[in-house]
Design a protein around this motif. Structure first.
Motif, mmCIF file in Angstrom:
data_model
loop_
_atom_site.group_PDB
_atom_site.id
_atom_site.type_symbol
_atom_site.label_atom_id
_atom_site.label_comp_id
_atom_site.label_asym_id
_atom_site.label_seq_id
_atom_site.Cartn_x
_atom_site.Cartn_y
_atom_site.Cartn_z
ATOM 1 N N LEU A 151 33.163 33.193 34.636
ATOM 2 C CA LEU A 151 33.183 33.246 36.099
ATOM 3 C C LEU A 151 33.597 31.904 36.692
ATOM 4 N N LYS A 152 33.141 30.808 36.076
ATOM 5 C CA LYS A 152 33.543 29.492 36.577
ATOM 6 C C LYS A 152 35.018 29.240 36.324
ATOM 7 N N HIS A 153 35.533 29.749 35.211
ATOM 8 C CA HIS A 153 36.961 29.582 34.927
ATOM 9 C C HIS A 153 37.793 30.361 35.951
ATOM 10 N N ARG A 154 37.293 31.501 36.369
ATOM 11 C CA ARG A 154 38.051 32.332 37.318
ATOM 12 C C ARG A 154 37.881 31.872 38.753
ATOM 13 N N PHE A 155 36.642 31.553 39.168
ATOM 14 C CA PHE A 155 36.376 31.286 40.584
ATOM 15 C C PHE A 155 36.062 29.825 40.873
ATOM 16 N N ASP A 161 33.934 36.897 43.505
ATOM 17 C CA ASP A 161 34.262 38.212 44.043
ATOM 18 C C ASP A 161 34.680 39.076 42.853
ATOM 19 N N ILE A 162 33.750 39.880 42.373
ATOM 20 C CA ILE A 162 33.971 40.622 41.136
ATOM 21 C C ILE A 162 35.170 41.557 41.253
ATOM 22 N N SER A 163 35.421 42.060 42.435
ATOM 23 C CA SER A 163 36.527 43.005 42.614
ATOM 24 C C SER A 163 37.883 42.336 42.400
ATOM 25 N N GLN A 164 37.916 41.004 42.419
ATOM 26 C CA GLN A 164 39.173 40.284 42.260
ATOM 27 C C GLN A 164 39.498 39.961 40.808
ATOM 28 N N ILE A 165 38.605 40.286 39.879
ATOM 29 C CA ILE A 165 38.853 40.005 38.463
ATOM 30 C C ILE A 165 39.952 40.929 37.953
ATOM 31 N N SER A 166 40.940 40.359 37.310
ATOM 32 C CA SER A 166 42.066 41.128 36.791
ATOM 33 C C SER A 166 42.207 40.913 35.288
ATOM 34 N N GLY A 167 43.072 41.712 34.698
ATOM 35 C CA GLY A 167 43.323 41.545 33.271
ATOM 36 C C GLY A 167 43.938 40.208 32.940
ATOM 37 N N ASP A 168 44.756 39.687 33.842
ATOM 38 C CA ASP A 168 45.359 38.369 33.623
ATOM 39 C C ASP A 168 44.292 37.276 33.573
ATOM 40 N N ASP A 169 43.228 37.446 34.367
ATOM 41 C CA ASP A 169 42.135 36.466 34.338
ATOM 42 C C ASP A 169 41.467 36.447 32.963
ATOM 43 N N ILE A 170 41.238 37.616 32.397
ATOM 44 C CA ILE A 170 40.621 37.697 31.071
ATOM 45 C C ILE A 170 41.550 37.101 30.022
ATOM 46 N N LEU A 197 31.538 43.782 31.279
ATOM 47 C CA LEU A 197 32.344 44.823 31.930
ATOM 48 C C LEU A 197 31.594 46.154 31.949
ATOM 49 N N ARG A 198 30.838 46.447 30.890
ATOM 50 C CA ARG A 198 30.021 47.663 30.909
ATOM 51 C C ARG A 198 28.954 47.569 31.992
ATOM 52 N N PHE A 199 28.430 46.375 32.195
ATOM 53 C CA PHE A 199 27.459 46.158 33.271
ATOM 54 C C PHE A 199 28.094 46.432 34.629
ATOM 55 N N LEU A 200 29.336 46.000 34.805
ATOM 56 C CA LEU A 200 30.040 46.259 36.066
ATOM 57 C C LEU A 200 30.320 47.748 36.238
ATOM 58 N N ALA A 201 30.554 48.446 35.118
ATOM 59 C CA ALA A 201 30.826 49.881 35.203
ATOM 60 C C ALA A 201 29.613 50.632 35.737
ATOM 61 N N LEU A 202 28.408 50.180 35.399
ATOM 62 C CA LEU A 202 27.194 50.819 35.912
ATOM 63 C C LEU A 202 27.066 50.660 37.422
ATOM 64 N N GLN A 203 27.747 49.659 37.975
ATOM 65 C CA GLN A 203 27.714 49.444 39.415
ATOM 66 C C GLN A 203 28.857 50.160 40.134
ATOM 67 N N GLY A 204 29.598 50.973 39.386
ATOM 68 C CA GLY A 204 30.675 51.739 39.999
ATOM 69 C C GLY A 204 32.027 51.075 39.950
ATOM 70 N N LYS A 205 32.137 49.940 39.258
ATOM 71 C CA LYS A 205 33.423 49.253 39.155
ATOM 72 C C LYS A 205 34.301 49.959 38.115
ATOM 73 N N HIS A 206 35.605 49.972 38.355
ATOM 74 C CA HIS A 206 36.557 50.563 37.423
ATOM 75 C C HIS A 206 37.009 49.474 36.447
ATOM 76 N N ILE A 207 36.572 49.588 35.210
ATOM 77 C CA ILE A 207 36.829 48.506 34.246
ATOM 78 C C ILE A 207 37.644 48.984 33.040
ATOM 79 N N SER A 208 38.105 50.226 33.047
ATOM 80 C CA SER A 208 38.830 50.747 31.886
ATOM 81 C C SER A 208 40.084 49.926 31.605
ATOM 82 N N VAL A 209 40.789 49.504 32.656
ATOM 83 C CA VAL A 209 42.005 48.700 32.475
ATOM 84 C C VAL A 209 41.650 47.314 31.948
ATOM 85 N N LEU A 210 40.539 46.744 32.444
ATOM 86 C CA LEU A 210 40.148 45.404 32.023
ATOM 87 C C LEU A 210 39.752 45.369 30.555
ATOM 88 N N LEU A 211 39.145 46.442 30.064
ATOM 89 C CA LEU A 211 38.728 46.474 28.662
ATOM 90 C C LEU A 211 39.911 46.310 27.719
#
Length: 415
Positions: A151-155, A161-170, A197-211
């Motif tokens: 998170l520190k590397h990204r933000f 802002d979790i919704s702004q995490i992209s595959g390029d960030d990973i 990412l599984r934790f984010l999925a429990l909150q309704g985030k779409h993480i299939s692409v990020l995986l």
């Protein structure tokens, strides 16, 4: 005023007049006395508190400013002042121990750090790991650190802002780590990110692409055999404990638990008097990675070592913990680092320190000895409390002599 500190304590306390920690000095001394710290140790700790209080005064800080982060900043300043000598390291350790006791004494509302948005997110993730996934506390700490770095590397310092995490960030994060981390460490980080990412999925985030952006790092764990002690080394290791005094009895009993039953360090640290069922010769484990109560057969050698420690070595205490500290603070369980240090000291005494440096080698030795005795993979997995048989399959590859008896001759050879 605590009477055990007078008269030298009076001269120490006089230095705290009008100092930020003046109101905490007497309760601090009483707390140390209650934990049966030696008078000399209390004097040294009080000197450390005075030095810290003077530093607070020069920095225009008061008691409400004392936090773990502030103490770390203070200790870093001390390391810059002291020359790099053995005596300097001793004084730094003394200051750290004294201030650790101070943090325990301070009210909880005074040592809490104002949570930043990133820390609040990490707290929610830690709660998910502990209470929903049921993983061990140490694994939770490791994964929290990995996600904190991500998170520190990204933000950076901005609120995440979790919704702004992209595959390029990973992808960028793992490319950054790959420059300095080994594959085994990168594999742990990838597991942590996948768990997050599984934790984010429990909150309704779409993480299939990020995986799909999490790299699959090859494992070389099966390329080498596990490091284990031979029978001769086991005998030398067990003889390295001096059972003529209490600490030696305690450490020997711990070694038998690790070597005979394959216990982990954390499982050994939290054994209680109620864990041992002498009538049925069983040992109950309540604290383990799977968080399930499990029973193990108590071998004769392990039972005798524990009994010797209970009757002749264990100090009088109100604690129900089986293995406790023999130095202040008393009535406290022996921590995992202390268990690891005790085993490492035994490795030094028997001349094996260059080959073995942790308690896991004893656990691996237990599995290997079972395998050589004819135990099945399922039996080894049950004793070591492995949830997957794949984890225990490692020990099916260690008996080289037995494998040679079933090896087929090379085509075209004379034999």
């Amino acid at each position: 005023m605590p009477t055990k500190i007078q008269p030298t304590g009076l001269s120490r306390l006089a230095l705290l007049v009008d100092a930020p920690l003046s109101c905490i000095a007497t309760p601090y001394i009483e707390a140390l006395q209650k934990q049966q710290y030696a008078k000399h140790t209390i004097e040294l700790y009080l000197k450390c508190i005075i030095r810290f209080s003077c530093w607070l005064k020069t920095e225009n800080l008061d008691l409400s400013s004392v936090t773990p982060k502030l103490i770390d900043h203070y200790l870093n300043d001390l390391m810059l002042l002291y020359p790099a000598t053995v005596d300097a390291r001793y004084f730094i350790r003394m200051d750290r121990a004294a201030l650790r006791c101070l943090l325990i004494l301070l009210p909880k509302q005074q040592v809490q750090i104002t949570k930043k948005p990133i820390e609040a997110e990490l707290d929610r993730f830690s709660d998910y790991l502990l209470n929903i996934c049921g993983i061990s506390p140490q694994t939770c700490v490791n994964r929290r650190q990995h996600i904190c770095a991500f998170l520190k590397h990204r933000f950076d310092t901005a609120p995440p802002d979790i919704s702004q995490i992209s595959g390029d960030d990973i992808d960028a994060f793992f490319q950054h780590l790959a420059l300095k981390w080994q594959p085994a460490s990168l594999r742990e980080v990838s597991s942590s990110v996948r768990s997050y990412l599984r934790f984010l999925a429990l909150q309704g985030k779409h993480i299939s692409v990020l995986l799909a952006f999490i790299p699959k790092i090859s494992s070389c764990s099966h390329a080498t055999l596990p490091k284990v002690l031979t029978d001769i080394q086991v005998d030398a290791f067990l003889k390295a404990f001096d059972c003529s005094y209490p600490v030696g009895m305690r450490d020997y009993a711990i070694a038998r638990c690790l070597l005979d039953l394959g216990l982990r360090g954390q499982e050994t640290a939290y054994l209680t008097l109620d864990s041992v069922d002498w009538r049925n010769a069983t040992l109950t484990i309540n604290i383990n990675k799977s968080k399930r109560v499990q029973q193990l057969p108590l071998s004769t050698s392990t039972g005798q070592a524990i009994a010797q420690y209970l009757f002749a070595g264990r100090p009088q205490t109100t604690s129900r913990i089986l293995f406790i500290r023999h130095r202040a603070p008393f009535n406290q369980p022996l921590g995992v680092p202390a268990i690891r240090s005790a085993m490492n000291r035994a490795f030094v005494r028997c001349g094996l320190r260059s080959q073995f440096c942790n308690t896991h080698a004893l656990r691996s030795t237990t599995a290997t000895r079972l395998q050589k005795a004819g135990a099945s993979i399922k039996e080894i997995a049950d004793l070591l409390r492995h949830q997957s048989l794949d984890t225990a399959k490692t020990y099916a590859r260690v008996d080289i002599e037995l494998l040679r008896t079933v090896a087929l001759p090379w085509p075209g050879s004379c034999s």
